[in-house]
Structures are given as C-alpha cells and as structure tokens.
Design a protein around this motif. Sequence first.
Motif, short mmCIF file in Angstrom:
data_model
loop_
_atom_site.label_atom_id
_atom_site.label_comp_id
_atom_site.label_asym_id
_atom_site.label_seq_id
_atom_site.Cartn_x
_atom_site.Cartn_y
_atom_site.Cartn_z
N ASP A 2 0.85 -1.19 0.00
CA ASP A 2 0.00 0.00 0.00
C ASP A 2 0.89 1.24 0.00
N THR A 3 0.79 2.04 -1.05
CA THR A 3 1.62 3.24 -1.16
C THR A 3 0.92 4.49 -0.63
N LYS A 4 -0.30 4.34 -0.17
CA LYS A 4 -1.07 5.50 0.31
C LYS A 4 -0.68 5.80 1.76
N ARG A 5 0.52 6.35 1.91
CA ARG A 5 1.08 6.62 3.24
C ARG A 5 1.28 8.12 3.43
N GLU A 132 -0.26 2.43 -8.35
CA GLU A 132 0.82 1.94 -7.49
C GLU A 132 1.85 1.18 -8.29
#
Length: 289
Positions: A2-5, A132
């Motif tokens: 998950d790149t939604k950081r 992503e």
Amino acid sequence: MDTKRFSTTRLRSGHGYDDKPGAVNSGFNYRLQGLERVKSRIVESEGRRWMIWSPNSSQDPFYPGGAVPLVSGFTAVELQQRRCDGHCGRYDAAQNPQPYAKDMPWLGFVKRAGERTAGEAEYETVMSAWFEMGDRGQVEETHVSLLLTRNQELEALIGHVLPQIQGSFPALCSQRPKAPRPQDIELLKGIREFEEALDRLVQIHRGIREKQAWYTLARLRVETSVYRETSSNQATTLPVSIPPADDAFLGAWINGVEETTVEWLLHVARLPCFVETLTIGQLWKTPKK
C-alpha cells in the motif's frame, strides 16, 4: 504494498464539522415576490435554535458559519489543517456551499460531485487516479492528459466570453481564477509519493472546478444581459413565482446579500440559495406537499 502513506499527521475527513458555526449573519429582512420555503430544518447551536431553509432548492446543505476565510482555488492550506482525503473541511468552497462572496461570486456555481458529466476529470477521486508501482506510485498518465485537455477547453471558453462581459463586469473579469496553469498540471507527472500527489491533485481539481464555475456565471451574464440588478423596473421583468433551482450546483448562503443580487440569483441564475434565521416564527409559507 500500500503506497497511500503519510509522513505527517493528518486530520480525519470530518474534522471540524461538529464545531460551533462561529459568526452567523442572520440578516435577511426583506420579502421577495413568490418567496416560500421549499425545504427547511431546525438546528441548535450555542443554546439557540435556528431555521435552515431554502426558497428554491431541495438540497439539505451543511452550514459552515462565517468565522474562518473560505478555501478556494490555489489557497495555501496550513499543514496542520490538511485532511486524509485532501479536502479542507467545512470552509472548502469546492465541497460545501459558502456565504455568497462579492469578490468571488462564481463559487456557488461549482458543481456538486455527483453531477459531473463525461470529460470532467476534475471530479475524479484521487484514489482512482493513483497508480501503485512497488513501494511508490504515480498519478495515472491518462488522468494528467484529461486534466490538461479539460483545462485547455475551459481556457478557450473563458477566452471567448471575456470580451463580451469586460465592459459590463470588469471586476468579474479581473478576479477570474487563473490557476492551474498547464505547467502546474505537468508537474504531476514527476510525483511518486502519494501524500504530495494528494495535495497537488486536490488543489488542481479545485482550481479547474472554479474555472468551470466562473465560465458558467459569465455565460449567464451574457445570456441574461437584458436584466440588470440595478433595473428600476424589476417588478415587471421578473416572474411572480421563484423557479426551482438548478441543484447540479453547490449554491450559496445569501444572508446579508443585497436584495437585487438575491433576485438575480433566484429568478435568473436559478442558483440554489440557502438562508439561516434565528427567529423561526416568521410568517413564511409552509413547503408544498
């Protein structure tokens, strides 16, 4: 992965919506032809009861209050006020109806998110535009292309209507939203971190929405040039009944707005208009069933 950081702490999306509305402008002491409540509700704040109502719209809008400057266009948002979905809370003019502003009268003509039509990329969600790649990502190239095309189309439309209203509405022309520029959108191609993409995309989406809103208002001014808010013969040029609003638009809170402007918004522009009043026992007609 998950790149939604986020590298910074973010507020939740609904932060601030439960706060007290702050300054309230309850000035609405004139009676217009055909005025009646289309929809209304009672709310309580600071131990007082208010009526929230509309003379032309079936929407049930959130009332933001008027204590904090609204967020529009490329307004810089302080880091500590940024939310996890990128929007700017109750004063975000691309999300919620705001008090009518003389210096930005087009804001009420921003479309509601659910009313988008084909090609209006500015209403796409950031999540759906993010692609992503391993532990990082990028804004979809197709989305960037759509934004560039959309921005170019709106600039062409604005360029066409500007000469037609510059003489009559110079302030509207000089204050028109100019961002985003093509180079602002091109910068999206180099972003690889979700947090940066979120903030930049929301800003660009908001700017393009406002360009569309400005063009909508400018076109209305051209198409309805026979009517002027300073007309001394308004009673004969306006219909008795108020037409239903075009609820594709967010609309505006009209407390404290000049009567002639309200007449134009209701009768000619058909902008959704909302009012809050402290005294709920006034002799308004009840909504039709």
